[in-house]
Enzyme design. Structure first.
Site, mmCIF file in Angstrom:
data_model
loop_
_atom_site.group_PDB
_atom_site.id
_atom_site.type_symbol
_atom_site.label_atom_id
_atom_site.label_comp_id
_atom_site.label_asym_id
_atom_site.label_seq_id
_atom_site.Cartn_x
_atom_site.Cartn_y
_atom_site.Cartn_z
ATOM 1 N N ASP A 118 -0.028 5.159 0.989
ATOM 2 C CA ASP A 118 -0.223 6.096 2.118
ATOM 3 C C ASP A 118 -0.159 5.382 3.463
ATOM 4 O O ASP A 118 -0.936 4.452 3.708
ATOM 5 C CB ASP A 118 -1.606 6.762 2.018
ATOM 6 N N ASP A 171 0.878 -1.168 0.000
ATOM 7 C CA ASP A 171 0.000 0.000 0.000
ATOM 8 C C ASP A 171 0.928 1.234 0.000
ATOM 9 O O ASP A 171 2.121 1.114 0.310
ATOM 10 C CB ASP A 171 -0.863 -0.055 1.271
HETATM 11 O O1 M1P Z 1 -4.474 6.048 -0.547
HETATM 12 C C1 M1P Z 1 -5.462 6.425 0.367
HETATM 13 C C2 M1P Z 1 -6.325 7.555 -0.167
HETATM 14 O O2 M1P Z 1 -5.520 8.692 -0.449
HETATM 15 C C3 M1P Z 1 -6.230 9.836 -0.806
HETATM 16 O O3 M1P Z 1 -7.092 10.182 0.261
HETATM 17 P P1 M1P Z 1 -7.189 11.676 0.911
HETATM 18 O O4 M1P Z 1 -6.966 12.650 -0.175
HETATM 19 O O5 M1P Z 1 -8.556 11.675 1.510
HETATM 20 O O6 M1P Z 1 -6.112 11.739 1.963
HETATM 21 C C4 M1P Z 1 -7.116 9.613 -2.024
HETATM 22 O O7 M1P Z 1 -6.336 9.593 -3.183
HETATM 23 C C5 M1P Z 1 -7.912 8.332 -1.899
HETATM 24 O O8 M1P Z 1 -8.465 7.990 -3.141
HETATM 25 C C6 M1P Z 1 -7.066 7.178 -1.422
HETATM 26 O O9 M1P Z 1 -7.880 6.057 -1.181
#
Ligand code: M1P
Length: 246
Positions: free
Chosen positions: A15, A13
């Site tokens: 983030d 993953d």
């Molecule tokens: O990867 C996790 C999420 O990252 C972004 O979320 P946010 O902008 O709310 O922090 C988005 O790109 C989302 O699509 C993605 O799931």
């Protein structure tokens, strides 16, 4: 490349696993991934679209990893080449899409939150990304919204209403980041990318949102993967060192 572990892939993953949420990966992490790729096949699977993943992992991301799955794998790249792309427009049809978008925009218009910016719905290839504050808020506004949402449950309440109202569309709603949630047809979660990995007999998946309701949950519990929960990018490196580099 011949010395790499045969039949094994490490899939990450983005983030919270390779980077801090929505931030760029550190130089240390990028170097670590280069070293890891010398011993094992490496892939990434993010909820975000490819342009955001490129901001985080570098412009040459599709060449730096063996597999890059953006939008959960609804857009799939192998060795820098596109191998699959889903189309939400075609899948749902314009009428259902319009019904969903109109209702969602009305809901946001009626929502009383401290600030609103722009881009409340981002239309991607295989999903919609919905943000009550609007995607083009600043980093500071993003962090503030996340805190506000934890207290007031803006996103969970909105998701509960949309889930009920559009139950006939068989959609999944996934809160994976700080300011938004993703909407896509059932089954188009991160397990979607596994169809491209049939040649591997050991798929190690690393993610931070592996709890039920998190956007790494389905792929983490899948029988096809060996799931690993991490809490920070540093822990990702530690776990990988122990598994693949010791
Ligand atoms: O990867 C996790 C999420 O990252 C972004 O979320 P946010 O902008 O709310 O922090 C988005 O790109 C989302 O699509 C993605 O799931």
């Amino acid at each position: 490349m011949a010395a790499r572990m045969p039949g094994v892939i490490a899939l990450f993953d983005v983030d919270g696993t390779l980077t801090a949420p929505r931030k760029a990966a550190t130089g240390e992490m990028l170097e670590f991934m280069r070293d890891l790729r010398k011993v094992v096949t490496v892939g990434v699977v993010g909820g975000s679209d490819l342009s955001k993943i490129s901001e985080q992992l570098g412009k040459s991301v599709i060449h730096d990893y063996d597999y890059v799955f953006s939008e959960n794998g609804l857009v799939a790249q192998k060795d820098g080449k596109l191998i699959g792309k889903e189309d939400l427009k075609q899948f749902l049809g314009e009428d259902k899409l319009k019904e969903f978008i109109n209702y969602t925009l009305h809901y946001i218009a009626d929502l009383d939150i401290p600030i609103k910016r722009g881009t409340f719905i981002e239309f991607r290839n295989g999903m919609l990304n919905v943000s009550p504050i609007g995607r083009n808020c600043s980093q500071e506004e993003r962090d503030e919204f996340e805190k506000y949402d934890k207290i007031h449950n803006i996103r969970p309440k909105m998701v509960a209403e949309l889930r009920q109202k559009f139950s006939h569309l068989n959609l999944t709603f996934s809160i994976g980041g700080q300011i938004s949630f993703d909407v896509f047809p059932k089954g188009w979660d991160k397990t979607y990318c596994l169809q491209y990995l049939k040649d591997f007999n050991e798929i190690h998946f690393f993610g931070d949102k592996t709890y039920e309701g998190g956007n790494d949950y389905e792929i983490y519990v899948s029988e096809i993967t060996i799931g690993h929960t991490v809490t920070t990018p540093d822990e990702t490196m530690q776990q990988c060192k122990a598994l693949f580099m010791s």
